[in-house]
Design a protein around this motif. Structure first.
Motif, short mmCIF file in Angstrom:
data_model
loop_
_atom_site.label_atom_id
_atom_site.label_comp_id
_atom_site.label_asym_id
_atom_site.label_seq_id
_atom_site.Cartn_x
_atom_site.Cartn_y
_atom_site.Cartn_z
N ALA A 1 0.82 -1.21 0.00
CA ALA A 1 0.00 0.00 0.00
C ALA A 1 0.86 1.26 0.00
N ALA A 2 2.10 1.16 0.47
CA ALA A 2 3.02 2.30 0.48
C ALA A 2 3.71 2.47 -0.88
N GLY A 3 3.40 1.60 -1.84
CA GLY A 3 3.93 1.76 -3.19
C GLY A 3 5.07 0.86 -3.58
N TRP A 4 5.35 -0.13 -2.77
CA TRP A 4 6.44 -1.06 -3.06
C TRP A 4 5.93 -2.33 -3.74
N GLN A 5 6.74 -2.87 -4.63
CA GLN A 5 6.55 -4.24 -5.11
C GLN A 5 7.11 -5.09 -3.98
N VAL A 6 6.36 -6.05 -3.48
CA VAL A 6 6.77 -6.80 -2.30
C VAL A 6 7.18 -8.22 -2.68
N ALA A 7 8.31 -8.65 -2.17
CA ALA A 7 8.78 -10.02 -2.33
C ALA A 7 8.98 -10.59 -0.94
N GLU A 8 8.26 -11.66 -0.62
CA GLU A 8 8.37 -12.29 0.68
C GLU A 8 9.32 -13.48 0.60
#
Length: 138
Positions: A32-39
């Motif tokens: 939601a803060a604008g990052w592409q997320v990789a877990e």
């Protein structure tokens, strides 16, 4: 230096962040803060990390599974990316030298190129403020 998690969630400020057991919906909040997320799921050694990061970032087949190859792939990222590493202490405590080396590469990557951030998450009993090699770099 590890930054306050608010910097990641309030905007696209690259860096290395720490998240403790009380952080909920971290992936959703980061996205939601604008990052592409990789877990990156828990791992016990560098080979396990390479497996998890390759899956999480969909690295190319030619990824060489070493720190130099990791650097090359991370610098190829074109979208602002945040890598959330689950249970960092599971790796950092028994493998402090490898953890410090890996963290150095990840930290260097946050300082150049497309915005990149790393979240060292801990879900276990370790207090994330403990002075553990590879956990609290200076």
């Amino acid at each position: 230096m590890i930054d306050d998690l608010a910097g990641l969630l309030d905007g696209r400020r690259p860096g290395v962040y720490r998240a403790g057991p009380g952080e909920f919906a971290l992936s959703e909040r980061t996205a939601a803060a604008g990052w592409q997320v990789a877990e990156v799921g828990p791992f016990d050694d560098l080979d396990g990390f390479y497996d998890r990061i390759a899956d999480a970032l969909e690295l190319p087949r030619y990824f060489g599974r070493n720190l130099d190859a990791l650097w090359d792939c991370l610098t190829d990222l074109i979208d602002p990316t945040a890598v959330i590493i689950a249970d960092w202490s599971r790796f950092a405590l028994p493998e402090p030298r490898d953890a410090a080396r890996l963290l150095a590469v990840l930290t260097d990557r946050t300082r150049e190129g497309t915005p990149f951030a790393v979240v060292l998450a801990n879900r276990g009993a370790l207090d994330v403020n403990d002075d553990v090699p590879g956990l609290n770099p200076t």
